[in-house]
Design a protein around this motif. Structure first.
Motif, PDB file in Angstrom:
ATOM      1  N   GLY A 161      54.594  64.919  24.645  1.00  0.00           N
ATOM      2  CA  GLY A 161      54.898  63.766  25.465  1.00  0.00           C
ATOM      3  C   GLY A 161      55.997  62.921  24.841  1.00  0.00           C
ATOM      4  N   ALA A 162      56.772  62.268  25.676  1.00  0.00           N
ATOM      5  CA  ALA A 162      57.821  61.353  25.219  1.00  0.00           C
ATOM      6  C   ALA A 162      57.619  60.010  25.903  1.00  0.00           C
ATOM      7  CB  ALA A 162      59.200  61.906  25.548  1.00  0.00           C
ATOM      8  N   ASN A 163      57.351  58.998  25.116  1.00  0.00           N
ATOM      9  CA  ASN A 163      57.132  57.658  25.649  1.00  0.00           C
ATOM     10  C   ASN A 163      58.015  56.689  24.886  1.00  0.00           C
ATOM     11  OD1 ASN A 163      56.268  55.198  26.496  1.00  0.00           O
ATOM     12  ND2 ASN A 163      54.129  55.452  25.897  1.00  0.00           N
ATOM     13  N   ILE A 164      59.103  56.259  25.505  1.00  0.00           N
ATOM     14  CA  ILE A 164      59.978  55.283  24.849  1.00  0.00           C
ATOM     15  C   ILE A 164      59.813  53.895  25.460  1.00  0.00           C
ATOM     16  CG2 ILE A 164      61.667  57.005  24.146  1.00  0.00           C
ATOM     17  CD1 ILE A 164      63.407  56.264  26.471  1.00  0.00           C
ATOM     18  N   ASN A 165      58.809  53.755  26.310  1.00  0.00           N
ATOM     19  CA  ASN A 165      58.605  52.474  26.986  1.00  0.00           C
ATOM     20  C   ASN A 165      57.660  51.536  26.242  1.00  0.00           C
ATOM     21  OD1 ASN A 165      59.005  50.924  29.610  1.00  0.00           O
ATOM     22  ND2 ASN A 165      56.773  50.945  29.436  1.00  0.00           N
ATOM     23  N   ASP A 166      56.624  52.082  25.604  1.00  0.00           N
ATOM     24  CA  ASP A 166      55.647  51.194  24.986  1.00  0.00           C
ATOM     25  C   ASP A 166      54.918  51.871  23.839  1.00  0.00           C
ATOM     26  OD1 ASP A 166      53.297  52.657  26.258  1.00  0.00           O
ATOM     27  OD2 ASP A 166      54.315  51.914  28.033  1.00  0.00           O
ATOM     28  N   PRO A 167      54.679  51.137  22.754  1.00  0.00           N
ATOM     29  CA  PRO A 167      53.753  51.597  21.717  1.00  0.00           C
ATOM     30  C   PRO A 167      52.326  51.253  22.140  1.00  0.00           C
ATOM     31  CG  PRO A 167      54.683  49.496  21.081  1.00  0.00           C
ATOM     32  CD  PRO A 167      55.289  49.854  22.415  1.00  0.00           C
ATOM     33  N   GLY A 168      51.364  51.501  21.257  1.00  0.00           N
ATOM     34  CA  GLY A 168      49.978  51.204  21.584  1.00  0.00           C
ATOM     35  C   GLY A 168      49.650  49.730  21.482  1.00  0.00           C
ATOM     36  N   TYR A 169      48.502  49.376  22.028  1.00  0.00           N
ATOM     37  CA  TYR A 169      48.013  48.000  21.964  1.00  0.00           C
ATOM     38  C   TYR A 169      47.754  47.588  20.505  1.00  0.00           C
ATOM     39  CZ  TYR A 169      46.710  48.665  26.937  1.00  0.00           C
ATOM     40  OH  TYR A 169      46.709  48.914  28.284  1.00  0.00           O
ATOM     41  N   PRO A 170      47.739  46.295  20.243  1.00  0.00           N
ATOM     42  CA  PRO A 170      47.226  45.845  18.953  1.00  0.00           C
ATOM     43  C   PRO A 170      45.701  45.954  18.963  1.00  0.00           C
ATOM     44  CG  PRO A 170      47.671  43.946  20.327  1.00  0.00           C
ATOM     45  CD  PRO A 170      48.128  45.160  21.114  1.00  0.00           C
ATOM     46  N   THR A 171      45.097  46.187  17.823  1.00  0.00           N
ATOM     47  CA  THR A 171      43.640  46.229  17.738  1.00  0.00           C
ATOM     48  C   THR A 171      43.180  45.394  16.548  1.00  0.00           C
ATOM     49  OG1 THR A 171      43.403  48.113  16.218  1.00  0.00           O
ATOM     50  CG2 THR A 171      43.756  48.618  18.553  1.00  0.00           C
ATOM     51  N   PHE A 172      41.929  45.013  16.578  1.00  0.00           N
ATOM     52  CA  PHE A 172      41.383  44.224  15.475  1.00  0.00           C
ATOM     53  C   PHE A 172      41.497  44.988  14.156  1.00  0.00           C
ATOM     54  CE2 PHE A 172      38.606  42.584  19.074  1.00  0.00           C
ATOM     55  CZ  PHE A 172      39.345  41.430  19.242  1.00  0.00           C
ATOM     56  N   LEU A 173      41.235  46.295  14.210  1.00  0.00           N
ATOM     57  CA  LEU A 173      41.253  47.087  12.984  1.00  0.00           C
ATOM     58  C   LEU A 173      42.662  47.177  12.409  1.00  0.00           C
ATOM     59  CD1 LEU A 173      39.707  48.775  10.957  1.00  0.00           C
ATOM     60  CD2 LEU A 173      39.993  50.765  12.455  1.00  0.00           C
ATOM     61  N   ASP A 174      43.652  47.456  13.237  1.00  0.00           N
ATOM     62  CA  ASP A 174      45.031  47.504  12.754  1.00  0.00           C
ATOM     63  C   ASP A 174      45.484  46.137  12.246  1.00  0.00           C
ATOM     64  OD1 ASP A 174      46.030  50.302  13.499  1.00  0.00           O
ATOM     65  OD2 ASP A 174      45.171  49.618  15.389  1.00  0.00           O
ATOM     66  N   LEU A 205      50.348  47.015  28.405  1.00  0.00           N
ATOM     67  CA  LEU A 205      50.852  47.620  27.171  1.00  0.00           C
ATOM     68  C   LEU A 205      52.090  46.878  26.693  1.00  0.00           C
ATOM     69  CD1 LEU A 205      50.439  51.398  28.032  1.00  0.00           C
ATOM     70  CD2 LEU A 205      49.590  50.335  25.933  1.00  0.00           C
ATOM     71  N   PRO A 206      52.304  46.804  25.388  1.00  0.00           N
ATOM     72  CA  PRO A 206      53.529  46.182  24.873  1.00  0.00           C
ATOM     73  C   PRO A 206      54.754  46.924  25.415  1.00  0.00           C
ATOM     74  CG  PRO A 206      51.949  46.594  23.104  1.00  0.00           C
ATOM     75  CD  PRO A 206      51.422  47.303  24.314  1.00  0.00           C
ATOM     76  N   ASP A 207      55.683  46.203  26.029  1.00  0.00           N
ATOM     77  CA  ASP A 207      56.807  46.817  26.732  1.00  0.00           C
ATOM     78  C   ASP A 207      58.077  46.718  25.896  1.00  0.00           C
ATOM     79  OD1 ASP A 207      57.732  48.020  29.273  1.00  0.00           O
ATOM     80  OD2 ASP A 207      59.002  46.242  29.356  1.00  0.00           O
ATOM     81  N   ILE A 208      58.607  47.871  25.481  1.00  0.00           N
ATOM     82  CA  ILE A 208      59.829  47.909  24.679  1.00  0.00           C
ATOM     83  C   ILE A 208      61.024  47.464  25.532  1.00  0.00           C
ATOM     84  CG2 ILE A 208      61.451  49.428  23.473  1.00  0.00           C
ATOM     85  CD1 ILE A 208      59.015  49.030  21.831  1.00  0.00           C
ATOM     86  N   LYS A 209      61.913  46.704  24.944  1.00  0.00           N
ATOM     87  CA  LYS A 209      63.129  46.260  25.631  1.00  0.00           C
ATOM     88  C   LYS A 209      64.155  47.399  25.584  1.00  0.00           C
ATOM     89  CE  LYS A 209      62.375  41.360  24.524  1.00  0.00           C
ATOM     90  NZ  LYS A 209      62.837  40.166  23.771  1.00  0.00           N
TER      91      LYS A 209
END
Length: 570
Positions: A161-174, A239-243
């Motif tokens: 898969g190729a996703n250049i639009n968004d990384p993953g959500y923030p989480t409490f653990l991260d 989801l966090p949206d990359i510019k």
């Protein structure tokens, strides 16, 4: 044992010898006629239980419903085991499409949104944290190399898969592990526990003030006045949206630098060697970093294609940039590995993508940007043998009209399960005899059932149940294998020019002419006048029977599963 016997009897019935079939498969591969097997790596096969738990994640919250979106243990070792057993070859598969193996967010997000009725991890590969290394739940870099080489040696291409639009959500653990958000007030064990008494979305809403995460240098923040109605500037599922339109130079996020420094050499087994030089400030725009990171996997392993996520949410010039980067990367891999059988292939890097409710309509701008197709949401899902020939005609006409575009059809995928599984035999017939590329979703061929996640608010998770290795429907698997192998050995089925005879009958012609008849009636001859001359010996490929054309007709007496596929005996 029964499965191996079925496959053996199938091969004995086919018209082309094993050696001749191998030669034909290599020469005749075309993406526009590919049979693609799409699997969720975490749900397919657990080959190494020692890598099931990593990063402080929890994989068992006490019930199947609560574990709907935890990591279940599927990995590269399991995938390779099934490849070595010949599982994909017996299905006639040309391409294995595996979900992304990039390191995923470590913790959970709120399953079912604000209801938060289960913990949702990135087991599906859609929530990347670090594009430069492998998620430890899937395996090591060396295991990835062995898997891809194993598939390539079988003539099978590999997609990711190729996703250049968004990384993953923030989480409490991260956030705890990398000091992303201030004032967490938790340790790692507490952050890993699923809690409904904390408003995840309220916490996430404060991310605009976080200096140690992606920051507004990289992603859009909701206080910046973006057009929420424009797909190019809206966020998907929050989801966090990359510019992606941004051209200004940015530095790498602080949390990634901290992560890499903390991990040090101890993570070398999972770091992509081709991405090591990309772990530094390079004076690039956000999308430039993302594209280079993704292309590094092509350069390291010889990945043959990508499924691109939410295509219309990303500026089209970025997709063209990704295509160019991946084509260059694939060329470099082929040059560096001259002895690998895949280095002798000359097809270009392939891209397909999810475009909201796309049909098979030609998209010239996207074709020019490097796409060969968009995933076809509208392929009929109910196995209607009385109507499918007309659909096939439209697909075949499309292939003939566009050298750079073709249908890419499916019955089920990770977001949709509309197929009538009680009629999966006929559904498989409509798909595997369809012109264009087709995609089998893991477990369609074994009648995989839904998990108890169907009872959750987000019932889509039930489509992603564990592969049913212990209760395979042998009759369904045999049907998929027969049609998949016939399709592979007779490329005219997928790419030939179609002529419709009636609502149940058509021919496909390329290097040979294939006659497809749906719902044949036992004992009644089939008219082939004008298609095959009298005296021609025909093979009915599905049953393995032969018959001679007489008086413009062919009759083999008895049919199975509402299908007959004829080819000249060679």
């Amino acid at each position: 044992m029964k499965t191996r016997m079925l496959a053996a009897s199938l091969m004995a019935a086919l018209t082309v010898s094993g050696a001749k079939a191998e030669t034909r498969q290599r020469v005749d591969f075309q993406w526009k006629g590919a049979t693609v097997y799409f699997l969720i790596t975490d749900r397919f096969c657990n080959g190494d239980t020692s890598n099931d738990v990593n990063y402080g994640r929890i994989n068992d919250y006490g019930s199947e419903r609560m574990n709907a979106a935890t990591f279940h243990g599927g990995d590269l070792a399991g995938l390779k085991k099934k490849a070595e057993e010949g599982y994909f070859k017996k299905l006639g598969v040309d391409v294995v499409w595996m979900t992304d193996v990039y390191e995923q967010i470590h913790g959970w997000t709120a399953g079912s949104g604000k209801i938060n009725d289960f913990p949702h991890y990135g087991y599906h590969g859609y929530y990347p944290l670090d594009y430069t290394q492998m998620d430890k739940n899937y395996g090591t870099i060396e295991e990835m190399r062995q898997l891809v080489d194993c598939l390539h040696a079988q003539g099978i291409r590999v997609m990711m898969g190729a996703n250049i639009n968004d990384p993953g959500y923030p989480t409490f653990l991260d956030a705890v592990q990398y000091a992303i958000a201030p004032d967490m007030g938790m340790n790692e064990q507490q952050a890993a526990q699923h809690r409904r008494d904390i408003d995840y979305y309220q916490w996430f809403g404060e991310c605009k003030n976080w200096k140690n995460w992606w920051t507004r240098e990289w992603i859009r923040m909701d206080d910046e006045g973006w057009d929420e109605n424009s797909k190019l500037t809206m966020t998907l599922f929050a989801l966090p949206d990359i510019k992606t339109e941004k051209t200004d130079k940015v530095k790498l996020p602080k949390f990634l630098k901290r992560k890499w420094k903390t991990e040090g050499k101890g993570n070398d087994a999972w770091v992509n060697p081709s991405a090591v030089t990309l772990r530094k400030d390079a004076g690039k725009a956000p999308a430039d970093y993302m594209i280079d990171w993704i292309a590094s996997w092509v350069e390291e392993f010889g990945i043959d294609g990508m499924r691109c996520d939410i295509v219309e949410y990303v500026h089209i010039d970025r997709w063209a940039q990704l295509s160019e980067a991946c084509n260059r990367a694939l060329d470099r891999w082929r040059e560096k590995h001259p002895d690998n059988p895949a280095a002798k292939w000359n097809d270009k890097f392939y891209m397909t993508g999810d475009f909201d409710y796309a049909d098979i309509d030609y998209k010239p701008d996207y074709a020019a940007a490097g796409f060969g197709s968009m995933v076809n949401f509208y392929f009929p899902k109910h196995g209607d043998l009385d109507a499918i020939v007309a659909t096939w005609q439209r697909y075949a006409d499309s292939i003939c009209s566009h050298n750079d575009w073709h249908p890419f059809s499916y019955l089920n995928n990770s977001y949709n399960r509309e197929t009538d599984m009680d009629n999966i035999i006929d559904c498989a017939t409509t798909l595997l005899l369809a012109p264009g590329a087709v995609q089998i979703f893991y477990g369609d061929e074994t009648r995989r059932g839904l998990s108890d996640a169907r009872l959750n608010v987000d019932s889509d998770q039930a489509f992603r149940s564990d592969m049913n290795w212990d209760n395979i429907d042998a009759a369904v698997l045999e049907h998929f294998r027969k049609l998949g192998t016939i399709r592979k050995q007779h490329p005219a089925i997928a790419v030939g020019r179609q002529k419709t005879i009636d609502c149940h009958t058509c021919t496909r012609t390329a290097d040979e002419t294939i006659l497809i008849r749906l719902k044949p009636i036992d004992g009644l001859p089939i008219l082939v006048d004008g298609i095959y001359p009298d005296g021609t010996t025909l093979n009915e490929l599905y049953s393995g029977q032969t018959a001679v054309v007489k008086d413009g007709k062919v009759n083999i007496g008895k049919y199975k599963n509402n299908i007959a596929v004829f080819a000249v005996n060679k």
